[in-house]
Design a protein around this motif. Structure first.
Motif, PDB file in Angstrom:
ATOM      1  N   TYR A 392      -9.671   3.339 -10.388  1.00  0.00           N
ATOM      2  CA  TYR A 392      -8.992   3.632  -9.129  1.00  0.00           C
ATOM      3  C   TYR A 392      -9.494   4.908  -8.460  1.00  0.00           C
ATOM      4  O   TYR A 392      -9.559   4.983  -7.232  1.00  0.00           O
ATOM      5  CB  TYR A 392      -7.479   3.726  -9.377  1.00  0.00           C
ATOM      6  CG  TYR A 392      -6.905   2.468  -9.969  1.00  0.00           C
ATOM      7  CD1 TYR A 392      -6.893   1.278  -9.245  1.00  0.00           C
ATOM      8  CD2 TYR A 392      -6.395   2.437 -11.266  1.00  0.00           C
ATOM      9  CE1 TYR A 392      -6.385   0.111  -9.786  1.00  0.00           C
ATOM     10  CE2 TYR A 392      -5.885   1.276 -11.815  1.00  0.00           C
ATOM     11  CZ  TYR A 392      -5.880   0.118 -11.075  1.00  0.00           C
ATOM     12  OH  TYR A 392      -5.389  -1.035 -11.611  1.00  0.00           O
ATOM     13  N   GLN A 393      -9.854   5.906  -9.267  1.00  0.00           N
ATOM     14  CA  GLN A 393     -10.331   7.157  -8.675  1.00  0.00           C
ATOM     15  C   GLN A 393     -11.636   6.943  -7.918  1.00  0.00           C
ATOM     16  O   GLN A 393     -11.889   7.593  -6.898  1.00  0.00           O
ATOM     17  CB  GLN A 393     -10.523   8.210  -9.762  1.00  0.00           C
ATOM     18  CG  GLN A 393      -9.215   8.702 -10.361  1.00  0.00           C
ATOM     19  CD  GLN A 393      -9.441   9.725 -11.461  1.00  0.00           C
ATOM     20  OE1 GLN A 393     -10.549   9.880 -11.950  1.00  0.00           O
ATOM     21  NE2 GLN A 393      -8.388  10.409 -11.854  1.00  0.00           N
ATOM     22  N   ASN A 423      -4.446  -1.977   1.931  1.00  0.00           N
ATOM     23  CA  ASN A 423      -5.320  -1.826   0.768  1.00  0.00           C
ATOM     24  C   ASN A 423      -5.191  -0.451   0.124  1.00  0.00           C
ATOM     25  O   ASN A 423      -5.139  -0.327  -1.101  1.00  0.00           O
ATOM     26  CB  ASN A 423      -6.765  -2.082   1.174  1.00  0.00           C
ATOM     27  CG  ASN A 423      -7.019  -3.544   1.464  1.00  0.00           C
ATOM     28  OD1 ASN A 423      -6.372  -4.413   0.907  1.00  0.00           O
ATOM     29  ND2 ASN A 423      -7.953  -3.815   2.346  1.00  0.00           N
ATOM     30  N   LEU A 424      -5.163   0.582   0.943  1.00  0.00           N
ATOM     31  CA  LEU A 424      -5.012   1.931   0.405  1.00  0.00           C
ATOM     32  C   LEU A 424      -3.643   2.087  -0.247  1.00  0.00           C
ATOM     33  O   LEU A 424      -3.520   2.670  -1.330  1.00  0.00           O
ATOM     34  CB  LEU A 424      -5.196   2.964   1.516  1.00  0.00           C
ATOM     35  CG  LEU A 424      -5.135   4.438   1.098  1.00  0.00           C
ATOM     36  CD1 LEU A 424      -6.137   4.744  -0.009  1.00  0.00           C
ATOM     37  CD2 LEU A 424      -5.381   5.351   2.293  1.00  0.00           C
ATOM     38  N   TYR A 428      -2.591   3.062  -4.197  1.00  0.00           N
ATOM     39  CA  TYR A 428      -1.596   4.068  -4.571  1.00  0.00           C
ATOM     40  C   TYR A 428      -0.500   3.444  -5.430  1.00  0.00           C
ATOM     41  O   TYR A 428      -0.024   4.045  -6.394  1.00  0.00           O
ATOM     42  CB  TYR A 428      -0.986   4.697  -3.315  1.00  0.00           C
ATOM     43  CG  TYR A 428      -1.927   5.590  -2.533  1.00  0.00           C
ATOM     44  CD1 TYR A 428      -2.973   6.255  -3.157  1.00  0.00           C
ATOM     45  CD2 TYR A 428      -1.776   5.764  -1.162  1.00  0.00           C
ATOM     46  CE1 TYR A 428      -3.834   7.075  -2.448  1.00  0.00           C
ATOM     47  CE2 TYR A 428      -2.628   6.590  -0.436  1.00  0.00           C
ATOM     48  CZ  TYR A 428      -3.660   7.235  -1.088  1.00  0.00           C
ATOM     49  OH  TYR A 428      -4.510   8.048  -0.370  1.00  0.00           O
ATOM     50  N   GLU A 429      -0.108   2.232  -5.060  1.00  0.00           N
ATOM     51  CA  GLU A 429       0.920   1.543  -5.846  1.00  0.00           C
ATOM     52  C   GLU A 429       0.431   1.272  -7.262  1.00  0.00           C
ATOM     53  O   GLU A 429       1.157   1.476  -8.235  1.00  0.00           O
ATOM     54  CB  GLU A 429       1.289   0.228  -5.154  1.00  0.00           C
ATOM     55  CG  GLU A 429       2.360  -0.563  -5.873  1.00  0.00           C
ATOM     56  CD  GLU A 429       2.632  -1.897  -5.216  1.00  0.00           C
ATOM     57  OE1 GLU A 429       3.411  -2.680  -5.787  1.00  0.00           O
ATOM     58  OE2 GLU A 429       2.064  -2.177  -4.138  1.00  0.00           O
ATOM     59  N   ARG A 433       1.517   6.035  -7.455  1.00  0.00           N
ATOM     60  CA  ARG A 433       1.743   7.063  -6.422  1.00  0.00           C
ATOM     61  C   ARG A 433       2.577   6.434  -5.294  1.00  0.00           C
ATOM     62  O   ARG A 433       2.135   6.244  -4.170  1.00  0.00           O
ATOM     63  CB  ARG A 433       0.391   7.574  -5.921  1.00  0.00           C
ATOM     64  CG  ARG A 433      -0.376   8.304  -7.006  1.00  0.00           C
ATOM     65  CD  ARG A 433      -1.878   8.255  -6.802  1.00  0.00           C
ATOM     66  NE  ARG A 433      -2.312   8.972  -5.615  1.00  0.00           N
ATOM     67  CZ  ARG A 433      -3.575   9.040  -5.211  1.00  0.00           C
ATOM     68  NH1 ARG A 433      -4.515   8.415  -5.907  1.00  0.00           N
ATOM     69  NH2 ARG A 433      -3.900   9.701  -4.131  1.00  0.00           N
ATOM     70  N   TYR A 434       3.804   6.114  -5.652  1.00  0.00           N
ATOM     71  CA  TYR A 434       4.662   5.345  -4.749  1.00  0.00           C
ATOM     72  C   TYR A 434       5.024   6.113  -3.482  1.00  0.00           C
ATOM     73  O   TYR A 434       5.159   5.526  -2.410  1.00  0.00           O
ATOM     74  CB  TYR A 434       5.930   4.905  -5.485  1.00  0.00           C
ATOM     75  CG  TYR A 434       5.655   4.099  -6.730  1.00  0.00           C
ATOM     76  CD1 TYR A 434       4.925   2.918  -6.655  1.00  0.00           C
ATOM     77  CD2 TYR A 434       6.087   4.525  -7.983  1.00  0.00           C
ATOM     78  CE1 TYR A 434       4.647   2.173  -7.802  1.00  0.00           C
ATOM     79  CE2 TYR A 434       5.826   3.796  -9.127  1.00  0.00           C
ATOM     80  CZ  TYR A 434       5.109   2.621  -9.035  1.00  0.00           C
ATOM     81  OH  TYR A 434       4.828   1.892 -10.164  1.00  0.00           O
ATOM     82  N   SER A 435       5.178   7.426  -3.607  1.00  0.00           N
ATOM     83  CA  SER A 435       5.541   8.219  -2.429  1.00  0.00           C
ATOM     84  C   SER A 435       4.411   8.233  -1.394  1.00  0.00           C
ATOM     85  O   SER A 435       4.654   8.444  -0.205  1.00  0.00           O
ATOM     86  CB  SER A 435       5.877   9.655  -2.836  1.00  0.00           C
ATOM     87  OG  SER A 435       4.752  10.287  -3.435  1.00  0.00           O
ATOM     88  N   GLU A 436       3.161   8.017  -1.850  1.00  0.00           N
ATOM     89  CA  GLU A 436       2.034   7.933  -0.926  1.00  0.00           C
ATOM     90  C   GLU A 436       1.864   6.509  -0.392  1.00  0.00           C
ATOM     91  O   GLU A 436       1.433   6.299   0.741  1.00  0.00           O
ATOM     92  CB  GLU A 436       0.745   8.379  -1.622  1.00  0.00           C
ATOM     93  CG  GLU A 436       0.739   9.848  -2.001  1.00  0.00           C
ATOM     94  CD  GLU A 436      -0.494  10.226  -2.797  1.00  0.00           C
ATOM     95  OE1 GLU A 436      -1.575  10.347  -2.190  1.00  0.00           O
ATOM     96  OE2 GLU A 436      -0.379  10.400  -4.019  1.00  0.00           O
TER      97      GLU A 436
END
Length: 685
Positions: A392-393, A423-424, A428-429, A433-436
């Motif tokens: 993912y990174q 897609n982005l 994150y999901e 990184r749910y807040s993003e």
């Protein structure tokens, strides 16, 4: 290892902060030696030129190592910054500030860089944390020195004798020694001259030396000491003689290859429909190999020496066809990138991996030769390649760049912008990184409503995506009405007999299951199962997935005797439809093992856990979240059966993979960390 349901967003597409990749900065500050007595301006100029060239060689070497080890753009930027000659001795805080990042991010990138090198060189992996980067510096220095190692005069003559007929050298022994000296005793330059002499059997060594000296005078009059072309080793002059031996087609082919990344180049000319073009390319490859301007690594795999690559690039940049060649190369890599599917199989990854560095080279250094639409496609495909492997990174910067580019090119009110936002957000999901992810999904939903109205299938998809975020963060009361709305919308627009309706039934069932409402979840799973069977037949992977999900519900409610035949059926179905070497088979093995463990059949469970782990390693490599989950599950079994020595290394490896790939705050990482902590408390207290 739970099975994820697929979304139905057909437009889901797949980059660098601020929408710009971090380009390698190989510019160097000039360093002056302290004067001892007077040094002429000519001598000062030679010293500066020599230092500049040494720095450039080191910078090019670092760039090659970054490409060879598949460093991401962020990792490459940190790597180059840390090891550049003028930065040695600078603090991490200073280097981080020069990259406009915080120290923690810089340290994280450098740690990732070290781990990538350590994968290929085990001697690096045994370093303690304090001395890691010093050891990497020593390793890089030693490797660089070996690549540009200057021979002793006798060794240089020995190498030349191995390349040129002995009698020919014996006729002019003193000239042969002068040629070695002119070439700076550099093996690569000697190789080029040796191959050149082999093609010119009647050429005297004295004439050759005169040609080399003439080339040097020509270069000194043109390049002003600003490139490798006047490097004192004589490499540029030797290259020039070889260049003149090539026909126009081979020269153009070499220049085209110089646009590739500094790594292995996959070259296959047999698939070309144009026989004449195929023959020309075959001849060009043969000519380049004969003159040692290209090296063959294995069948259809070639490599350019970094210095030869730069000399070819300089030839290209001076030609009137430079833009045409770069446009052609960019288009070639775009066509290869288009072969990357959204969910690449292990076979796809194996076949495409050799091409990825060259696609990345276009994306980072030749992006101006692709239109915005094609560039978005290129970024998207690179993201799919990495995201499909759980990397993912490495996928994230390409996705970020897609969003930036589409917004700048198409404006904020466009369907392609929505696709890239989704897609982005999906990445994150996936990394917790749910807040993003949430604001991006909300933005995509509102944009779709404005563009398409409330009653559209794409709006249903966006509602579904947002509901997943609510469910993942425990906001079930917010997720439920959205999932119900999605189901109702899809039924109204598609009718009850549609695959998207089956998917919605399963998502709503998952939510009911998550809130302990098993009696409400069960009929939805059963409806979804029957619907899939009617729509796609009983022999279909979606049927296996739904069987798996329904069996999980039975396990949660202690109905193991009902769950077991469903899990066995799902496993057999996947083996039959997908083959035994498929990641979904690994999921089924894992789930059946969990049932066996829950019912006390530990030896059966252990065997299936081991099979699942080995399968995921074979298909995904050693550094994938699914591999970590398999390790965690097998470790938990060992813990439950009090085999603590076997459990500990598996827990440690699983946690390390999760933290590196998913991040420290991802739910899977936190689950593995909690399991490991509980294990340590039980085993050592």
């Amino acid at each position: 290892m739970s099975t994820k349901l697929e979304t139905s967003d057909s437009k889901a597409q797949m980059a660098m902060p601020n929408g710009k990749p971090l380009l390698l900065n190989v510019s160097m500050k000039m360093v002056f030696l302290p004067q001892r007595g007077k040094i002429s301006k000519c001598r000062q100029s030679k010293i500066k030129n020599k230092l500049y060239k040494l720095f450039m060689q080191w910078a090019n070497f670092l760039a090659k190592e970054a490409a060879t080890h598949s460093l991401s753009l962020k990792q490459t930027a940190a790597f180059i910054k840390y090891f550049k000659t003028e930065n040695l001795g600078k603090s991490e805080a200073k280097l981080a500030s020069e990259l406009n990042v915080d120290v923690a991010a810089f340290r994280k990138w450098m740690s990732e860089v070290y781990d990538k090198f350590a994968q290929n060189y085990p001697e690096l992996a045994i370093s303690n944390s304090r001395g890691k980067l010093k050891k990497l510096q020593a390793y890089l220095s030693a490797k660089h020195h070996s690549e540009l190692d200057v021979l002793k005069p006798l060794a240089a003559m020995k190498l030349l004798k191995s390349l040129v007929v002995r009698e020919r050298l014996q006729q002019e022994p003193w000239v042969a020694r002068r040629i070695c000296k002119f070439l700076g005793y550099l093996p690569l330059a000697l190789e080029l001259v040796g191959r050149y002499l082999d093609k010119m059997p009647d050429l005297s060594l004295e004439t050759l030396l005169n040609q080399l000296e003439k080339k040097r005078l020509e270069h000194e009059a043109v390049v002003n000491g600003n490139s490798l072309m006047d490097y004192e080793s004589g490499l540029a002059e030797a290259f020039e003689l070889s260049w003149e031996q090539l026909d126009e087609n081979a020269q153009g082919f070499g220049c085209l290859l110089s646009l590739c990344a500094l790594t292995d180049i996959p070259l296959s000319v047999e698939t070309r429909e144009d026989d004449k073009k195929q023959q020309l390319n075959q001849k060009a490859i043969g000519d380049l190999l004969e003159l040692h301007l290209l090296q063959r690594e294995s069948k259809e795999i070639y490599r350019l020496n970094p210095l030869i690559r730069q000399l070819f690039q300089m030839k290209l940049d001076k030609s009137s066809e430079a833009d045409e060649a770069k446009t052609k190369f960019a288009a070639m890599m775009l066509e290869v990138a288009k072969l990357i599917p959204q969910q690449p199989t292990p076979e796809d990854i194996l076949n495409l991996t050799p091409h990825i560095p060259h696609i990345t080279e276009v994306a980072t250094h030749l992006s101006q030769y692709l239109g915005d639409k094609n560039l978005i496609t290129l970024f998207t495909k690179l993201a799919w390649f990495y995201q499909g492997q759980g990397l993912y990174q490495q996928a994230e910067p390409w996705l970020q760049q897609c969003v930036e580019l589409t917004q700048n090119h198409l404006g904020l009110e466009h369907s392609d912008v929505v696709a890239n936002l989704n897609n982005l957000a999906g990445l994150y999901e996936s990394t917790g990184r749910y807040s993003e992810a949430e604001p991006l999904y909300q933005q995509a939903l509102e944009l779709r409503k404005r563009l398409l109205g409330d009653n559209h299938l794409d709006v249903a998809t966006s509602l579904n995506n947002l509901a997943r975020i609510y469910e993942s963060t425990g906001r079930y009361s917010q997720a439920e009405p959205l999932l119900e709305q999605v189901l109702e919308l899809r039924k109204r627009l598609l009718g009850g007999e549609h695959t998207d309706v089956a998917t919605s039934l399963s998502y709503l069932a998952l939510l009911y299951e998550s809130t302990g409402r098993y009696s409400e979840a069960e009929p939805l799973y059963q409806q979804a199962l029957e619907l899939w069977k009617r729509l796609v037949g009983e022999e279909h992977p979606h049927v296996a997935t739904t069987l798996n999900n329904l069996a999980a519900l039975y396990c949660y409610t202690g109905r193991y005797s009902e769950a077991e035949p469903l899990l066995e059926q799902a496993l057999e179905l996947r083996k039959r439809l997908l083959g035994e070497e498929h990641i979904d088979v690994g999921t089924s093995l894992n789930n059946l093992a969990q049932l066996y463990e829950s019912t006390g059949r530990f030896s059966k469970a252990e065997l299936l856990y081991q099979q699942a782990l080995e399968l995921s390693k074979r298909l995904l490599g050693d550094n994938h979240p699914d591999v970590a989950i398999s390790m965690n599950n097998l470790a938990a079994l060992y813990r439950n059966t009090r085999r603590y020595r076997k459990a500990k290394p598996l827990f440690e490896k699983a946690l390390k993979i999760c933290e590196r790939i998913l991040g420290v705050s991802h739910p899977t990482t936190m689950t593995v960390r909690a399991n490991y902590a509980s294990f340590l408390k039980e085993a050592y207290h």
